[in-house]
Design a protein around this motif. Structure first.
Motif, short mmCIF file in Angstrom:
data_model
loop_
_atom_site.label_atom_id
_atom_site.label_comp_id
_atom_site.label_asym_id
_atom_site.label_seq_id
_atom_site.Cartn_x
_atom_site.Cartn_y
_atom_site.Cartn_z
N LYS A 190 0.85 -1.20 0.00
CA LYS A 190 0.00 0.00 0.00
C LYS A 190 0.87 1.24 0.00
O LYS A 190 0.61 2.22 0.72
CB LYS A 190 -0.98 0.00 1.18
CG LYS A 190 -1.80 -1.30 1.28
CD LYS A 190 -3.07 -1.16 2.07
CE LYS A 190 -3.76 -2.53 2.17
NZ LYS A 190 -5.03 -2.52 2.87
N ASP A 192 1.03 3.31 -2.07
CA ASP A 192 0.30 4.46 -2.62
C ASP A 192 -0.21 5.35 -1.49
O ASP A 192 -0.64 6.48 -1.72
CB ASP A 192 -0.87 3.98 -3.51
CG ASP A 192 -1.74 2.93 -2.82
OD1 ASP A 192 -1.19 2.04 -2.12
OD2 ASP A 192 -2.98 2.99 -2.97
N ARG A 193 -0.13 4.87 -0.27
CA ARG A 193 -0.56 5.67 0.88
C ARG A 193 0.61 6.44 1.47
O ARG A 193 1.76 6.09 1.25
CB ARG A 193 -1.13 4.76 1.96
CG ARG A 193 -2.42 4.10 1.57
CD ARG A 193 -3.04 3.54 2.82
NE ARG A 193 -4.23 2.75 2.53
CZ ARG A 193 -4.75 1.90 3.39
NH1 ARG A 193 -4.18 1.71 4.57
NH2 ARG A 193 -5.84 1.22 3.06
N ASP A 194 0.27 7.47 2.29
CA ASP A 194 1.32 8.27 2.94
C ASP A 194 2.12 7.43 3.92
O ASP A 194 1.59 6.53 4.56
CB ASP A 194 0.68 9.43 3.72
CG ASP A 194 0.14 10.48 2.77
OD1 ASP A 194 0.54 10.45 1.58
OD2 ASP A 194 -0.69 11.31 3.20
N ILE A 224 2.88 -1.80 -4.43
CA ILE A 224 1.44 -1.50 -4.49
C ILE A 224 0.83 -2.74 -5.14
O ILE A 224 0.73 -2.85 -6.36
CB ILE A 224 1.14 -0.24 -5.33
CG1 ILE A 224 1.97 0.95 -4.81
CG2 ILE A 224 -0.36 0.10 -5.30
CD1 ILE A 224 1.89 2.20 -5.70
#
Ligand SMILES: Nc1nc2c(ncn2[C@@H]2O[C@H](COP(=O)(O)OP(=O)(O)OP(=O)(O)O)[C@@H](O)[C@H]2O)c(=O)[nH]1
Ligand SMILES: [Mg+2]
Length: 317
Positions: A190, A192-194, A224
């Protein structure tokens, strides 16, 4: 045994049927497992573990596709010791919808909690053996969480991939020491997350401390899984880990240890069953149990007494 012959000839239905025997600990299972044993030991077993919802199933699916590009035959096992409904079922559902369901060289099996005589780790090992004997090159085993079952199952993998997600730094440090120990490769999914870079850095720092001076320092990769980013790198890293195991001699050492651990467990079960059955058929059992319940006896010396009575022997010479 016909089912074993058919399995070794590549019959997928025979394989699935044998897996059901194994899961139900049927009488056929042990006989069949004995026959397939000489045909096992070829597959690369890869454990994928991490917290619930980290994206393990998505990663497994994408890794399987990546390995298919390398023309490897794939087995997938989804183990969920906590619930028969979550991970395994979800994996099944997702996979029915995805293109890996159409690939005949990918075989998927979910394992729930049902009837595990020798424990979940044992029956998972037996299912791995069935896939291995069938001729799968790569076996991906997904397990959730950080309990003992996961650690046991990681014990049967050559390469363990630990999946984390961004922003769990504190949790990692506080409660996942065991998980840090078992990981050969870490994935921050993930991404793509901060916070993915921060989590990667935190993991690297922790691993730096724990693995100082070791030959294989577990790398941390960002992925991702949902869109497949980073899958080539993860696959390559898994392959590098296997190269390392082979060249360092660790593969042989680990295999020997694994085989001994498994044999001791099977031996323990065999001997225990024999002694318990024997004690029960001699009609002593209920009376003895009653004695322990009302504290006339204690369980430690009673167990020893039964063992001596059944085997006719005191301590080994
Ligand atoms: N944003 C984002 N979501 C992802 C990514 N990978 C997976 N997900 C989503 O995260 C959710 C959980 O993914 P799963 O693959 O089922 O996670 P899991 O770790 O197998 O979950 P359990 O088996 O239930 O523990 C799904 O909705 C996925 O679509 C990713 O890289 N980025
Ligand atoms: Mg899952």
């Amino acid at each position: 045994m016909e089912i074993v012959d058919r399995l070794l000839e590549g019959d997928r239905r025979a394989m699935a049927r044998l897996m059901s025997h194994v899961e139900n600990s049927s009488a056929h299972a042990k006989e069949a497992l004995a026959l397939i044993y000489p045909h096992t030991g070829r597959a690369h077993i890869i454990g994928i573990t991490g917290p619930p919802g980290a994206g393990k199933s998505t990663l497994v699916e994408k890794l399987a596709l990546e390995y298919r590009k390398l023309d490897r035959k794939i087995g997938i096992i989804a183990v969920d010791p906590s619930s028969p409904f979550t991970g395994g079922a979800l994996l099944g559902d997702r996979i029915r919808m995805s293109k890996i369901a159409l690939d005949r060289e990918i075989f998927i099996r979910s394992m729930g909690t049902r009837g595990k005589l020798g424990g979940l780790a044992r029956s998972t090992n037996d299912i791995i053996k069935v896939l291995d004997a069938f001729g799968k090159d790569v076996i991906l085993v997904e397990t959730v969480g950080a309990g003992q079952a996961e650690v046991d199952i990681a014990g049967s993998a050559h390469t363990t991939v630990v999946v984390e997600i961004p922003g769990t730094g504190d949790d990692i440090q506080a409660s996942k020491a065991g998980i840090l120990e078992i990981g050969d490769i870490f994935v921050v999914n993930k991404a793509d997350r901060d916070g993915a870079d921060r989590t990667k850095l935190e993991l690297e720092t922790m691993l730096e401390l724990g693995f100082y001076g070791r030959k294989w320092k577990p790398p941390v990769l960002k992925t991702i899984a949902r869109d497949g980013s980073g899958m080539v790198e993860v696959t390559e890293m898994i392959e590098s880990h296997m190269d390392y195991l082979k060249s360092s001699g660790n593969l042989e050492v680990c295999n020997r240890e694994r085989i001994e651990r498994e044999f001791l467990e099977i031996l323990r079960e065999e001997v225990t069953e024999f002694i318990i059955e024997n004690a029960k058929t001699q009609g002593l059992y209920l009376e003895i149990l009653e004695g322990i319940i009302c504290k006339e006896r204690d369980p430690y010396s009673t167990a020893r007494e039964i063992r001596v009575r059944v085997t006719g022997q005191n301590e080994p010479e």
